[in-house]
Design an enzyme around this catalytic site. Structure first.
Site, PDB file in Angstrom:
ATOM      1  N   CYS A  89     -14.182  -3.041   8.893  1.00 57.83           N
ATOM      2  CA  CYS A  89     -13.398  -2.905   7.661  1.00 57.83           C
ATOM      3  C   CYS A  89     -13.950  -1.728   6.854  1.00 57.83           C
ATOM      4  O   CYS A  89     -15.123  -1.722   6.465  1.00 57.83           O
ATOM      5  CB  CYS A  89     -13.461  -4.200   6.848  1.00 57.83           C
ATOM      6  SG  CYS A  89     -12.768  -4.027   5.197  1.00 57.83           S
ATOM      7  N   ASP A 138     -10.437   6.485  -5.416  1.00 59.21           N
ATOM      8  CA  ASP A 138      -9.487   6.504  -4.304  1.00 59.21           C
ATOM      9  C   ASP A 138      -9.520   7.885  -3.646  1.00 59.21           C
ATOM     10  O   ASP A 138      -9.552   8.906  -4.321  1.00 59.21           O
ATOM     11  CB  ASP A 138      -8.080   6.171  -4.809  1.00 59.21           C
ATOM     12  CG  ASP A 138      -7.139   5.800  -3.677  1.00 59.21           C
ATOM     13  OD1 ASP A 138      -6.750   4.623  -3.593  1.00 59.21           O
ATOM     14  OD2 ASP A 138      -6.793   6.691  -2.865  1.00 59.21           O
ATOM     15  N   ASN A 188      -1.532  -4.654  -4.490  1.00 58.39           N
ATOM     16  CA  ASN A 188      -0.483  -4.684  -3.476  1.00 58.39           C
ATOM     17  C   ASN A 188      -0.826  -5.770  -2.460  1.00 58.39           C
ATOM     18  O   ASN A 188      -1.935  -5.798  -1.938  1.00 58.39           O
ATOM     19  CB  ASN A 188      -0.372  -3.331  -2.760  1.00 58.39           C
ATOM     20  CG  ASN A 188       0.046  -2.213  -3.693  1.00 58.39           C
ATOM     21  OD1 ASN A 188       0.871  -2.418  -4.575  1.00 58.39           O
ATOM     22  ND2 ASN A 188      -0.526  -1.037  -3.510  1.00 58.39           N
ATOM     23  N   GLY A 202       3.176  -2.580   0.226  1.00 59.75           N
ATOM     24  CA  GLY A 202       2.448  -1.352   0.576  1.00 59.75           C
ATOM     25  C   GLY A 202       0.961  -1.530   0.783  1.00 59.75           C
ATOM     26  O   GLY A 202       0.213  -0.546   0.709  1.00 59.75           O
ATOM     27  N   HIS A 218      -8.171  -5.286  -2.964  1.00 66.00           N
ATOM     28  CA  HIS A 218      -8.556  -4.159  -3.816  1.00 66.00           C
ATOM     29  C   HIS A 218      -7.555  -3.997  -4.948  1.00 66.00           C
ATOM     30  O   HIS A 218      -6.348  -4.067  -4.742  1.00 66.00           O
ATOM     31  CB  HIS A 218      -8.666  -2.855  -3.013  1.00 66.00           C
ATOM     32  CG  HIS A 218      -7.456  -2.533  -2.194  1.00 66.00           C
ATOM     33  ND1 HIS A 218      -7.215  -3.119  -0.975  1.00 66.00           N
ATOM     34  CD2 HIS A 218      -6.422  -1.682  -2.422  1.00 66.00           C
ATOM     35  CE1 HIS A 218      -6.083  -2.647  -0.483  1.00 66.00           C
ATOM     36  NE2 HIS A 218      -5.569  -1.777  -1.347  1.00 66.00           N
TER      37      HIS A 218
HETATM   38  P1  5GP Z   1      -3.116  -0.077  -0.531  1.00 64.60           P
HETATM   39  O1  5GP Z   1      -1.961   0.777  -0.070  1.00 64.60           O
HETATM   40  O2  5GP Z   1      -3.700  -0.884   0.613  1.00 64.60           O
HETATM   41  O3  5GP Z   1      -2.809  -0.907  -1.731  1.00 64.60           O
HETATM   42  O4  5GP Z   1      -4.216   0.946  -1.009  1.00 64.60           O
HETATM   43  C1  5GP Z   1      -5.204   1.475  -0.179  1.00 64.60           C
HETATM   44  C2  5GP Z   1      -5.836   2.625  -0.925  1.00 64.60           C
HETATM   45  O5  5GP Z   1      -7.071   2.929  -0.321  1.00 64.60           O
HETATM   46  C3  5GP Z   1      -4.984   3.902  -0.885  1.00 64.60           C
HETATM   47  O6  5GP Z   1      -4.713   4.324  -2.207  1.00 64.60           O
HETATM   48  C4  5GP Z   1      -5.862   4.898  -0.122  1.00 64.60           C
HETATM   49  O7  5GP Z   1      -5.762   6.215  -0.621  1.00 64.60           O
HETATM   50  C5  5GP Z   1      -7.257   4.313  -0.288  1.00 64.60           C
HETATM   51  N1  5GP Z   1      -8.172   4.559   0.808  1.00 64.60           N
HETATM   52  C6  5GP Z   1      -7.924   4.356   2.124  1.00 64.60           C
HETATM   53  N2  5GP Z   1      -8.999   4.666   2.864  1.00 64.60           N
HETATM   54  C7  5GP Z   1      -9.963   5.088   1.988  1.00 64.60           C
HETATM   55  C8  5GP Z   1     -11.303   5.548   2.163  1.00 64.60           C
HETATM   56  O8  5GP Z   1     -11.840   5.645   3.258  1.00 64.60           O
HETATM   57  N3  5GP Z   1     -11.991   5.886   1.034  1.00 64.60           N
HETATM   58  C9  5GP Z   1     -11.428   5.791  -0.207  1.00 64.60           C
HETATM   59  N4  5GP Z   1     -12.199   6.162  -1.246  1.00 64.60           N
HETATM   60  N5  5GP Z   1     -10.164   5.351  -0.409  1.00 64.60           N
HETATM   61  C10 5GP Z   1      -9.434   5.013   0.676  1.00 64.60           C
HETATM   62 ZN    ZN Z   2     -13.766  -5.758   4.158  1.00 65.73          ZN
END
Ligand code: 5GP
Ligand code: ZN
Length: 114
Positions: free
Chosen positions: A4, A30, A87, A93, A100
């Site tokens: 993860c 992010d 989300n 999404g 998170h």
């Molecule tokens: P979700 O779409 O699942 O609600 O949001 C996931 C968020 O995690 C996205 O805004 C994406 O840019 C961010 N994200 C995905 N992988 C990484 C990562 O490796 N590092 C960081 N800092 N953010 C990430």
């Molecule tokens: Zn995790």
């Protein structure tokens, strides 16, 4: 959960811009920001989704929301306003299966979200 990405960020096995933390929660920027301030606040423990949050996880939630609120102050968006977004599942999404909260601010927010 060793595969993860957010667990690996919380364990500092993968680099990220960590903003602040509490005993049960950590916040980091992010990687693909959707607003001038876009910070993710997560439980340090692996919880896949809101549906997997136990009914007695009060301390985890307290740490997550107090961290988000304090960061809004330190990032200078508490007065102007900000949004905390969760989300859940495919249609909303959710891309990463580790609970998170998105802390977004620094620009005007449309309502309802797209
Ligand atoms: P979700 O779409 O699942 O609600 O949001 C996931 C968020 O995690 C996205 O805004 C994406 O840019 C961010 N994200 C995905 N992988 C990484 C990562 O490796 N590092 C960081 N800092 N953010 C990430
Ligand atoms: Zn995790």
């Amino acid at each position: 959960m060793e595969d993860c990405i957010f667990c690996r960020i919380a364990n500092r096995e993968v680099g990220s811009e960590i903003v602040d933390e509490r005993p049960n929660a950590i916040a980091f920027k992010d990687i693909n920001p959707k607003a001038p301030v876009h910070i993710l606040v997560i439980p340090k423990e692996h919880i896949a989704s809101l549906d997997d949050l136990g009914r007695d996880e009060c301390e985890v939630l307290r740490d997550i929301f107090s961290l988000a609120s304090d960061i809004a102050v330190s990032e200078g968006i508490a007065q102007s306003g900000y949004r905390v977004v969760l989300n859940i599942g495919e249609e909303a999404g959710q891309e990463v299966d580790h609970l998170h909260f998105h802390l977004l601010g620094g620009r005007f927010m449309e309502w309802p979200p797209g």
